[in-house]
Design an enzyme around this catalytic site. Structure first.
Site, PDB file in Angstrom:
ATOM      1  NE  ARG A 133      23.244 -20.519  -6.929  1.00 19.63           N
ATOM      2  CZ  ARG A 133      23.767 -19.353  -6.607  1.00 19.63           C
ATOM      3  NH1 ARG A 133      24.253 -19.162  -5.411  1.00 19.63           N
ATOM      4  NH2 ARG A 133      23.859 -18.403  -7.509  1.00 19.63           N
ATOM      5  CG  HIS A 182       6.971  -4.808   3.163  1.00 20.52           C
ATOM      6  ND1 HIS A 182       5.635  -4.528   3.040  1.00 20.52           N
ATOM      7  CD2 HIS A 182       7.611  -3.626   2.967  1.00 20.52           C
ATOM      8  CE1 HIS A 182       5.479  -3.228   2.791  1.00 20.52           C
ATOM      9  NE2 HIS A 182       6.662  -2.668   2.745  1.00 20.52           N
ATOM     10  CD  GLU A 231      14.201   0.819  -0.211  1.00 22.32           C
ATOM     11  OE1 GLU A 231      13.056   0.737  -0.672  1.00 22.32           O
ATOM     12  OE2 GLU A 231      14.499   1.593   0.706  1.00 22.32           O
ATOM     13  CE1 TYR A 243      18.544 -16.562  -8.406  1.00 22.83           C
ATOM     14  CE2 TYR A 243      19.926 -18.325  -7.563  1.00 22.83           C
ATOM     15  CZ  TYR A 243      19.569 -16.990  -7.595  1.00 22.83           C
ATOM     16  OH  TYR A 243      20.235 -16.085  -6.812  1.00 22.83           O
ATOM     17  CE  LYS A 257       7.250  -5.139  -3.957  1.00 31.01           C
ATOM     18  NZ  LYS A 257       7.809  -4.175  -4.893  1.00 31.01           N
ATOM     19  N   GLY A 278      -5.098  12.405   0.230  1.00 27.22           N
ATOM     20  CA  GLY A 278      -3.638  12.642   0.265  1.00 27.22           C
ATOM     21  C   GLY A 278      -3.104  12.656  -1.158  1.00 27.22           C
ATOM     22  CG  ASP A 287       6.682  10.050  -2.511  1.00 28.51           C
ATOM     23  OD1 ASP A 287       7.237  10.491  -3.525  1.00 28.51           O
ATOM     24  OD2 ASP A 287       6.977   8.967  -1.964  1.00 28.51           O
ATOM     25  CG  LEU A 288       1.770   5.577  -1.859  1.00 26.58           C
ATOM     26  CD1 LEU A 288       2.988   4.682  -2.035  1.00 26.58           C
ATOM     27  CD2 LEU A 288       0.919   5.039  -0.721  1.00 26.58           C
ATOM     28  CB  ALA A 289      -1.255  10.135  -4.280  1.00 26.53           C
TER      29      ALA A 289
HETATM   30  N1  LIG Z   1       5.818   7.130  -0.168  1.00 26.26           N
HETATM   31  C1  LIG Z   1       6.027   5.840  -0.142  1.00 26.26           C
HETATM   32  O1  LIG Z   1       6.853   5.283  -0.871  1.00 26.26           O
HETATM   33  C2  LIG Z   1       5.243   4.975   0.792  1.00 26.26           C
HETATM   34  C3  LIG Z   1       4.275   5.523   1.640  1.00 26.26           C
HETATM   35  N2  LIG Z   1       3.552   4.706   2.457  1.00 26.26           N
HETATM   36  C4  LIG Z   1       2.528   5.252   3.323  1.00 26.26           C
HETATM   37  O2  LIG Z   1       1.537   5.886   2.526  1.00 26.26           O
HETATM   38  C5  LIG Z   1       1.029   7.045   3.153  1.00 26.26           C
HETATM   39  C6  LIG Z   1       1.265   8.241   2.259  1.00 26.26           C
HETATM   40  O3  LIG Z   1       2.640   8.343   1.976  1.00 26.26           O
HETATM   41  P1  LIG Z   1       3.261   9.637   1.285  1.00 26.26           P
HETATM   42  O4  LIG Z   1       2.498   9.986   0.059  1.00 26.26           O
HETATM   43  O5  LIG Z   1       4.698   9.366   1.183  1.00 26.26           O
HETATM   44  O6  LIG Z   1       3.003  10.713   2.384  1.00 26.26           O
HETATM   45  P2  LIG Z   1       3.152  12.281   2.315  1.00 26.26           P
HETATM   46  O7  LIG Z   1       3.984  12.698   3.463  1.00 26.26           O
HETATM   47  O8  LIG Z   1       3.565  12.716   0.957  1.00 26.26           O
HETATM   48  O9  LIG Z   1       1.672  12.732   2.656  1.00 26.26           O
HETATM   49  C7  LIG Z   1       0.593  12.626   1.748  1.00 26.26           C
HETATM   50  C8  LIG Z   1      -0.236  13.900   1.837  1.00 26.26           C
HETATM   51  O10 LIG Z   1      -0.783  14.001   3.142  1.00 26.26           O
HETATM   52  C9  LIG Z   1      -0.802  15.382   3.541  1.00 26.26           C
HETATM   53  N3  LIG Z   1      -0.022  15.511   4.773  1.00 26.26           N
HETATM   54  C10 LIG Z   1       1.282  15.276   4.939  1.00 26.26           C
HETATM   55  N4  LIG Z   1       1.637  15.482   6.216  1.00 26.26           N
HETATM   56  C11 LIG Z   1       0.528  15.849   6.876  1.00 26.26           C
HETATM   57  C12 LIG Z   1       0.246  16.175   8.220  1.00 26.26           C
HETATM   58  N5  LIG Z   1       1.177  16.149   9.163  1.00 26.26           N
HETATM   59  N6  LIG Z   1      -1.018  16.483   8.542  1.00 26.26           N
HETATM   60  C13 LIG Z   1      -1.971  16.482   7.619  1.00 26.26           C
HETATM   61  N7  LIG Z   1      -1.741  16.184   6.314  1.00 26.26           N
HETATM   62  C14 LIG Z   1      -0.536  15.876   5.950  1.00 26.26           C
HETATM   63  C15 LIG Z   1      -0.176  16.181   2.430  1.00 26.26           C
HETATM   64  O11 LIG Z   1      -1.219  16.697   1.611  1.00 26.26           O
HETATM   65  P3  LIG Z   1      -1.835  18.167   1.802  1.00 26.26           P
HETATM   66  O12 LIG Z   1      -0.832  18.993   2.510  1.00 26.26           O
HETATM   67  O13 LIG Z   1      -2.090  18.623   0.395  1.00 26.26           O
HETATM   68  O14 LIG Z   1      -3.060  17.930   2.565  1.00 26.26           O
HETATM   69  C16 LIG Z   1       0.579  15.151   1.618  1.00 26.26           C
HETATM   70  O15 LIG Z   1       0.661  15.481   0.269  1.00 26.26           O
HETATM   71  C17 LIG Z   1       1.741   7.123   4.501  1.00 26.26           C
HETATM   72  O16 LIG Z   1       0.937   6.483   5.442  1.00 26.26           O
HETATM   73  C18 LIG Z   1       3.022   6.331   4.268  1.00 26.26           C
HETATM   74  O17 LIG Z   1       3.515   5.787   5.447  1.00 26.26           O
HETATM   75  C19 LIG Z   1       3.712   3.354   2.422  1.00 26.26           C
HETATM   76  C20 LIG Z   1       4.623   2.766   1.607  1.00 26.26           C
HETATM   77  C21 LIG Z   1       5.500   3.514   0.759  1.00 26.26           C
HETATM   78  O1  LIG Z   2       6.708   0.088   2.425  1.00 27.23           O
HETATM   79  C1  LIG Z   2       7.783   0.498   2.054  1.00 27.23           C
HETATM   80  O2  LIG Z   2       8.290  -0.032   0.928  1.00 27.23           O
HETATM   81  C2  LIG Z   2       9.290   0.665   0.198  1.00 27.23           C
HETATM   82  C3  LIG Z   2       9.914  -0.361  -0.736  1.00 27.23           C
HETATM   83  O3  LIG Z   2       8.958  -0.806  -1.636  1.00 27.23           O
HETATM   84  P1  LIG Z   2       9.403  -1.384  -3.053  1.00 27.23           P
HETATM   85  O4  LIG Z   2       8.158  -1.899  -3.638  1.00 27.23           O
HETATM   86  O5  LIG Z   2      10.002  -0.239  -3.806  1.00 27.23           O
HETATM   87  O6  LIG Z   2      10.422  -2.431  -2.779  1.00 27.23           O
HETATM   88  C4  LIG Z   2      10.323   1.272   1.102  1.00 27.23           C
HETATM   89  O7  LIG Z   2      11.186   2.106   0.349  1.00 27.23           O
HETATM   90  C5  LIG Z   2       9.639   2.121   2.154  1.00 27.23           C
HETATM   91  O8  LIG Z   2      10.604   2.591   3.080  1.00 27.23           O
HETATM   92  C6  LIG Z   2       8.605   1.326   2.891  1.00 27.23           C
HETATM   93  O9  LIG Z   2       7.838   2.213   3.695  1.00 27.23           O
END
Ligand SMILES: NC(=O)C1=CN([C@@H]2O[C@H](COP(=O)(O)OP(=O)(O)OC[C@H]3O[C@@H](n4cnc5c(N)ncnc54)[C@H](OP(=O)(O)O)[C@@H]3O)[C@@H](O)[C@H]2O)C=CC1
Ligand SMILES: O=C1O[C@H](COP(=O)(O)O)[C@@H](O)[C@H](O)[C@H]1O
Length: 569
Positions: free
Chosen positions: A464, A319, A295, A462, A261, A90, A94-96
């Protein structure tokens, strides 16, 4: 050079029984352990040796192993002999981009990764190695400004990053990945870490393909699984069962990044290594505990995901509940992962499942402020117009054990609120027969001590206390004994993902969720979540950027509690 024993064992009964040990077969079932040892020990050893070598990097406690070439120790040898391949599945997401690659770079920068490592991005998007590097390079930062040779380090790191495009359910594509991994590993002992940074509906496909086609033949293979781990007890149990067809529990690293954290890590230190706190940690002295997450932005860009889950599943069930478990558990036998996780399970199992009458839910609506319009939750095109998904919730939970009987543990979590923060607030009981009662007028809450652990932002702790205002009179006020991290520890705090990735590499499971913990957590929330959905409870609307629904105050006052964060406002 020291010699080592290699123990090869088959650890997944179903598959191992039917499969001869060959490379092409389900190799997550075949694990090699070199030096079976506690990984916490490993980090201590690393630190010890690094100190001996006078190479301890003072910024985060990681030894600078990449550059040191003399005085090799056993531990050090092991690191040099093996290779580590980290595959971010993946990688286009976004997360990556936001967290995982930057955390890997930070670990590399700090000398925490082994000498011989490579990072692979895997996703369906077609990218060249170079395109991946360009994408990653935009999000890499040197954590501490003006650190020397940061640019060089980035170049070195990016050269170790590669990309493989493939489908998530294609064994052939993973077999091709395997070939590329092997090229980099050059026949050395290979350890492989997969990070599943993908939507949960494809977790099992990936684990199946990677396990059948791209697991290590002679080292360990571990898989970090991102949340959500299901939506309720049943789906979570099903996910665990499916993953365990291909992986053992020891190979699964369920991540909850709040456990990485700094201030959450410190919770146990604060409690168990300070005599002033541990004796107070019970219903005898603590009136209530509050776990607060907020948030100041909405679900922007993640509405599609969020609408399936809602704030209770997104934040509270994982969390906040994890923090609660760490806060309330009994003293573990040791700091070993299993001892700590067993205590967390015990406390979760002692809790009363959440009741619908102890929850209030809210959803943010559009709001204009200072000439700027802020969208409501249902204005997001990926969210159904009539969605009842809560973006805010407050809940009261109870632990039915001798230590915590009757103490409300209040949780509050919301998106699109007036501020961003996460904190633990411990409100202590009133001083019996307080001689100075009259100096507080009638408001007894003002006389209550409160310990606040601010997880973010502006980390700090802190306490109080009541204090005499200097002067000839006798007036009391509340003042803070304040440990502000940015003043006391001016160095930058590592991101949670750095700590957790390092732990996964080292095999340290303490900060990852064991399957029985997960089951216990879902059991607490599932009945109320189902009731909320079946009864189609309508969330109370609150304006974007506000303090959330007033219902949260009614819930708190039902238990004679006042939210501590209001006082800070
Ligand atoms: N973003 C965040 O802040 C956080 C995310 N998470 C968890 O981390 C994981 C990844 O999050 P995030 O990066 O935001 O996810 P994304 O929606 O950005 O998905 C990651 C990648 O997975 C592939 N993908 C997306 N949707 C599908 C689909 N329906 N079927 C197959 N492939 C798909 C895409 O890559 P491609 O199309 O190139 O294959 C995409 O770039 C999730 O499980 C999310 O719940 C947890 C905490 C915070
Ligand atoms: O797991 C998640 O966490 C983020 C908040 O993480 P933080 O480290 O920035 O506080 C939250 O935005 C997201 O909805 C949730 O999936």
């Amino acid at each position: 050079m020291a010699t080592y024993t290699m123990i090869v064992r088959s650890s997944s009964p179903a598959l191992a029984a039917s499969s001869p040990l060959t490379e092409a077969l389900p190799l997550f079932t075949t694990r090699s352990l070199i030096f079976p040892r506690k990984s916490s020990f490993s980090r201590l050893r690393l630190r010890f040796f690094a100190e001996k070598l006078s190479q301890l990097d003072s910024s985060n406690g990681c030894a600078s192993l990449q550059d040191s070439g003399d005085n090799l120790t056993e531990e050090h040898d092991t690191k040099y002999e093996s290779t580590l391949s980290i595959t971010v599945v993946g990688a286009s997401g976004d997360l990556a981009k936001k967290k995982i690659f930057p955390a890997l770079f930070a670990l590399f920068y700090e000398g925490c990764l082994p000498q011989d490592f490579s990072v692979f991005g895997y996703a369906r998007t077609k990218l060249t190695h170079e395109e991946l590097r360009v994408m990653i390079s935009k999000t890499l930062t040197c954590r501490i400004d003006q650190r020397e040779n940061c640019g060089d380090k980035m170049d070195q790191f990016l050269k170790r990053c590669f990309y493989h495009s493939g489908q998530y359910n294609s064994e052939e594509d993973f077999a091709e990945l395997n070939i590329k991994l092997k090229e980099k590993e050059e026949g050395k002992l290979s350890n492989r870490l997969y990070y599943l940074s993908i939507p949960p509906n494809i977790f099992v496909d990936v684990v199946r393909c990677a396990s059948l086609r791209a697991s290590s033949v002679n080292g360990w293979t571990r898989v970090i699984v991102e949340k959500p781990f299901g939506r309720d007890s049943e789906s979570s149990g099903e996910l665990t069962r499916c993953l365990k067809q291909y992986l053992t529990e020891e190979q699964i690293f369920r991540i909850d990044h709040y456990l990485g954290k700094e201030l959450v890590e410190n919770l146990s230190v604060l409690r168990f290594s300070n005599l002033v706190f541990e004796p107070l940690w019970s219903r005898n002295y603590i009136r209530n505990v509050q776990l607060i997450f907020s948030e100041d932005f909405g679900t922007e860009g993640r509405g599609g995901y969020f609408d399936q889950y809602g704030i209770i599943r997104d934040i509270m069930q994982n969390h906040l509940l994890q923090i609660l478990a760490l806060f309330a558990m009994e003293t573990p036998v040791s700091l070993d992962a299993e001892d700590i996780r067993s205590e967390k399970v015990k406390v979760l199992r002692s809790m009363k499942p959440l009741l619908l009458e102890d929850i209030i839910v809210g959803q943010y609506k559009g709001h204009s402020k200072g000439g700027k319009a802020y969208p409501g939750y249902t204005d997001d095109p990926t969210v159904p117009q009539n969605s009842l998904t809560p973006t805010f919730a407050a809940a009261a939970m109870f632990i039915n054990n001798a230590r915590w009987d009757g103490v409300p543990f209040l949780m509050k979590a919301g998106k699109a609120l007036h501020t961003r923060g996460a904190e633990i607030r411990v409100q202590f009981r009133h001083v019996p027969g307080n001689l100075y009662k009259k100096n507080f007028a009638t408001d007894l809450d003002k006389a209550t001590n409160e310990l606040v652990i601010r997880v973010q932002p502006d980390e700090g702790i802190y306490l109080r206390i009541n204090n005499k205002v200097p002067g000839l009179g006798m007036r009391l006020d509340r003042s803070d004994l304040n440990l502000l991290y940015r003043s006391r520890y001016p160095r930058e705090i590592p991101d949670a993902y750095e700590r957790l990735l390092l732990d996964a590499v080292e095999g340290e499971r303490r900060l990852f969720i064991r399957s029985d913990e997960l089951d216990a957590a879902w059991d607490l929330f599932t009945p109320a979540l189902m009731e909320l959905e079946q009864k189609k409870i309508v969330p109370e609307l609150y304006p974007y950027g506000s303090r959330g629904p007033v219902g949260a105050h009614y819930l708190a006052s039902k238990y004679n509690v006042r939210w501590g964060d209001l006082e800070d406002a």
